[in-house]
Scaffold this motif. Sequence first.
Motif, PDB file in Angstrom:
ATOM      1  N   PRO A 113       0.711  -1.150   0.096  1.00 48.93           N
ATOM      2  CA  PRO A 113       0.133   0.102  -0.049  1.00 48.93           C
ATOM      3  C   PRO A 113       0.850   1.254  -0.071  1.00 48.93           C
ATOM      4  N   PRO A 114       0.349   2.122  -0.499  1.00 50.24           N
ATOM      5  CA  PRO A 114       1.089   3.546  -0.454  1.00 50.24           C
ATOM      6  C   PRO A 114       1.586   3.915   1.127  1.00 50.24           C
ATOM      7  N   PRO A 115       2.659   4.492   1.041  1.00 47.73           N
ATOM      8  CA  PRO A 115       3.046   5.132   2.481  1.00 47.73           C
ATOM      9  C   PRO A 115       2.010   6.145   3.156  1.00 47.73           C
ATOM     10  N   GLY A 116       1.918   5.513   4.489  1.00 49.54           N
ATOM     11  CA  GLY A 116       0.882   6.393   5.063  1.00 49.54           C
ATOM     12  C   GLY A 116      -0.627   6.088   4.842  1.00 49.54           C
ATOM     13  N   THR A 117      -0.878   5.007   4.022  1.00 50.10           N
ATOM     14  CA  THR A 117      -2.391   4.728   3.916  1.00 50.10           C
ATOM     15  C   THR A 117      -2.618   3.546   4.859  1.00 50.10           C
ATOM     16  N   THR A 118      -3.819   3.035   4.997  1.00 49.14           N
ATOM     17  CA  THR A 118      -4.278   1.787   5.699  1.00 49.14           C
ATOM     18  C   THR A 118      -3.696   0.585   4.957  1.00 49.14           C
TER      19      THR A 118
END
Length: 108
Positions: free
Chosen positions: A49-54
């Motif tokens: 998942p993209p950094p900073g996402t769930t």
Amino acid sequence: MKVVKAKDGKCCLTQVPVPEVGPREVLIKVYATALNRADTLQAAGKYPPPPGTTDVLGLEASGEIVDVGPQCVNGLKEGDKVMALLAGGGYAEFVAVDERQVMRIPQG
């Protein structure tokens, strides 16, 4: 709430708290989601998942808005039926998403 996360290459149902809505986010009670290739790759550990996402799977969802952040400006309101493209979190009972990624479902 129940969510689906990837663990050891498999999809697992687990419990997490309902997300809090951010200043420009809406909280959607999810009625439907979809499975796509990115989700299957993420579950297999090949597409993080993209950094900073769930870490909750799901890149799209539709449902009903149940809360609106205090700085939302696009006119979405509680009770609106909507669809959204997500960085993650669609395989859940609720998802908080930036209002700019949400659109109303046309009537009909």
